[in-house]
Design an enzyme around this catalytic site. Structure first.
Site, PDB file in Angstrom:
ATOM      1  N   THR A 140      -5.641  32.681 -32.206  1.00  0.00           N
ATOM      2  CA  THR A 140      -6.857  32.005 -32.660  1.00  0.00           C
ATOM      3  C   THR A 140      -7.254  32.466 -34.057  1.00  0.00           C
ATOM      4  O   THR A 140      -6.909  33.581 -34.479  1.00  0.00           O
ATOM      5  CB  THR A 140      -8.017  32.299 -31.692  1.00  0.00           C
ATOM      6  OG1 THR A 140      -9.252  31.821 -32.238  1.00  0.00           O
ATOM      7  CG2 THR A 140      -8.175  33.796 -31.449  1.00  0.00           C
ATOM      8  N   ASP A 141      -8.007  31.633 -34.758  1.00  0.00           N
ATOM      9  CA  ASP A 141      -8.536  32.036 -36.058  1.00  0.00           C
ATOM     10  C   ASP A 141      -9.621  33.097 -35.939  1.00  0.00           C
ATOM     11  O   ASP A 141      -9.959  33.772 -36.921  1.00  0.00           O
ATOM     12  CB  ASP A 141      -9.061  30.829 -36.836  1.00  0.00           C
ATOM     13  CG  ASP A 141     -10.141  30.039 -36.103  1.00  0.00           C
ATOM     14  OD1 ASP A 141     -10.514  30.412 -34.970  1.00  0.00           O
ATOM     15  OD2 ASP A 141     -10.604  29.017 -36.653  1.00  0.00           O
ATOM     16  N   GLU A 142     -10.154  33.301 -34.742  1.00  0.00           N
ATOM     17  CA  GLU A 142     -11.248  34.255 -34.577  1.00  0.00           C
ATOM     18  C   GLU A 142     -10.824  35.702 -34.798  1.00  0.00           C
ATOM     19  O   GLU A 142     -11.667  36.577 -35.015  1.00  0.00           O
ATOM     20  CB  GLU A 142     -11.908  34.084 -33.204  1.00  0.00           C
ATOM     21  CG  GLU A 142     -12.564  32.726 -33.035  1.00  0.00           C
ATOM     22  CD  GLU A 142     -13.438  32.624 -31.804  1.00  0.00           C
ATOM     23  OE1 GLU A 142     -14.169  33.578 -31.514  1.00  0.00           O
ATOM     24  OE2 GLU A 142     -13.383  31.583 -31.128  1.00  0.00           O
ATOM     25  N   TYR A 166     -13.674  38.913 -27.020  1.00  0.00           N
ATOM     26  CA  TYR A 166     -12.614  37.914 -26.949  1.00  0.00           C
ATOM     27  C   TYR A 166     -11.663  38.034 -28.129  1.00  0.00           C
ATOM     28  O   TYR A 166     -10.444  38.179 -27.963  1.00  0.00           O
ATOM     29  CB  TYR A 166     -13.203  36.500 -26.899  1.00  0.00           C
ATOM     30  CG  TYR A 166     -12.205  35.435 -27.284  1.00  0.00           C
ATOM     31  CD1 TYR A 166     -11.021  35.278 -26.569  1.00  0.00           C
ATOM     32  CD2 TYR A 166     -12.421  34.594 -28.382  1.00  0.00           C
ATOM     33  CE1 TYR A 166     -10.084  34.309 -26.940  1.00  0.00           C
ATOM     34  CE2 TYR A 166     -11.505  33.630 -28.746  1.00  0.00           C
ATOM     35  CZ  TYR A 166     -10.333  33.493 -28.024  1.00  0.00           C
ATOM     36  OH  TYR A 166      -9.405  32.552 -28.387  1.00  0.00           O
ATOM     37  N   LYS A 170      -7.621  39.205 -28.378  1.00  0.00           N
ATOM     38  CA  LYS A 170      -6.564  38.366 -28.940  1.00  0.00           C
ATOM     39  C   LYS A 170      -5.880  39.070 -30.112  1.00  0.00           C
ATOM     40  O   LYS A 170      -4.653  38.969 -30.286  1.00  0.00           O
ATOM     41  CB  LYS A 170      -7.121  37.021 -29.389  1.00  0.00           C
ATOM     42  CG  LYS A 170      -7.513  36.091 -28.253  1.00  0.00           C
ATOM     43  CD  LYS A 170      -6.321  35.699 -27.378  1.00  0.00           C
ATOM     44  CE  LYS A 170      -5.369  34.764 -28.081  1.00  0.00           C
ATOM     45  NZ  LYS A 170      -4.267  34.317 -27.184  1.00  0.00           N
TER      46      LYS A 170
END
Length: 361
Positions: A140-142, A166, A170
């Site tokens: 994810t970009d997060e 979260y 990741k």
């Protein structure tokens, strides 16, 4: 690799299921094995259209069960893992991070361990070459953190700075995948995507939640001032991007997959309200199908917008720079946000038999 046998983890979830449906349609010569624990966001109904496909197999199980993963890699002669399985809802990670650590970190480790054993160690112990393989990790970009309004978009070289349990989990899984490549020679690729939307999106997420709440005449909750900006990617464009990475991506590389569609949350909600107002004004049957949708029936869905206390540690902006993926792989999203969101609204209006039972789950 010519013909592939894919193990798709989390293949009954939103993005995973859309990828499975896309892959079986575009690559009918390949076999797809789905491994999914069917937690709250996993749904066998997402895959009902391929249940009778002889190239499809579903296994109900946990990625943390390393023995099960090994048996699937061996028994089905899997040569490609596409790893979607993850806990992904930020709010849930704040109130209950344990599941995110277990699935996203330990689950990824379990898969890597099994892949190394079956694809590298066992052939070597028998004097054979490693099995031709690929471990593709979907991230994810997060993991990159947050951006100001004027910061350049995230590239593959942006330093990781996760801000929620979260995104931290990741980020840890991304690093494990990288380490297994550099330490053991496992042939890996990783893709970091922006926010996905489209069919089969679990209704706790922003876009399906707004659609469902309009149809039930419930408030449309907006965190803080609603000016949080996200890059939105239609889910089938994400599947196309992963297909390119699997077919032509370089081993050990990371690829950003984005939609080139930055929108503030409040503007997305207003856009959905406008589309829903238009649908109801042009189709009298919708009022009969959704009798509770009083505000949108009167052309005023936007009146349901309600501002609520902002989420703890809420990242202000994400934006993906997919230049590398475009230049090296020829990636380009097919859908604009305008075309994709119209398709998405129409899918939810048509498929209430899919999403309504999930509202009470």
């Amino acid at each position: 690799m010519n013909n592939k046998t894919l193990l798709v983890t989390g293949g009954a979830g939103f993005i995973g299921a859309n990828f499975v449906l896309y892959w079986l349609e575009k690559n009918p010569q390949d076999k797809v094995v789905v491994l999914d624990a069917l937690t709250y966001a996993g749904n066998r109904e997402n895959l009902v259209s391929v249940e009778d496909n002889p190239k499809f197999k579903f296994v109900h199980g946990d990625i943390c069960d390393t023995d099960l993963v090994e048996s699937l890699l061996q028994g089905d002669e899997v040569n490609t893992i596409v790893h979607f399985a993850a806990e992904s809802h930020v709010d849930r990670s704040i109130t209950g991070p344990d599941a995110f650590i277990e699935t996203n970190i330990l689950g990824t480790y379990s898969l890597l361990k099994a892949a190394k054993k079956v694809w590298l160690d066992e052939p070597a112990s028998q004097g054979n070459k490693p099995i031709e393989h690929r471990f593709h990790h979907v991230s994810t970009d997060e993991v990159y953190g947050t951006l100001s309004a004027t910061d350049p978009a995230f590239t593959e070289d942006t330093a990781y700075a996760p801000n929620s349990p979260y995104s931290a989990s990741k980020a840890a899984s991304d690093h494990l995948v990288r380490a297994y490549h550099h330490t053991y020679g496992l042939e890996v690729t990783t893709s970091n995507c922006s926010n996905n939307y489209g069919p089969y999106h679990f209704p706790e997420k922003l876009i399906p939640l707004i659609i469902a709440n309009i149809l039930h005449d419930k408030p449309l909750p907006i965190y803080g001032d609603g000016q949080q900006i996200r890059d939105w990617l239609y889910v089938e464009d994400h599947a196309r991007g992963i297909e390119l990475v699997l077919n032509t991506g370089s081993i050990g590389e990371n690829y950003n997959i984005g939609g080139h569609n930055e929108w503030a949350n409040i503007d997305i909600v207003k856009e959905i309200c406008s589309i829903m107002n238009s649908r109801f004004s042009s189709n009298d049957a919708l009022a009969n199908k959704y009798p509770d949708a009083k505000s949108v029936m009167s052309g005023n869905a936007e009146s349901l917008i309600t501002y609520v206390t902002d989420r703890a540690g809420h990242d202000r902006r994400y934006a993906i720079d997919a230049t590398k993926t475009k230049n090296e792989l020829g990636y380009k999203p097919v859908e604009s946000f305008e075309t994709g969101i119209n398709k998405t609204v129409d899918w939810y209006l048509t498929n209430d038999n899919w999403w309504k039972p999930l509202l009470s789950s």
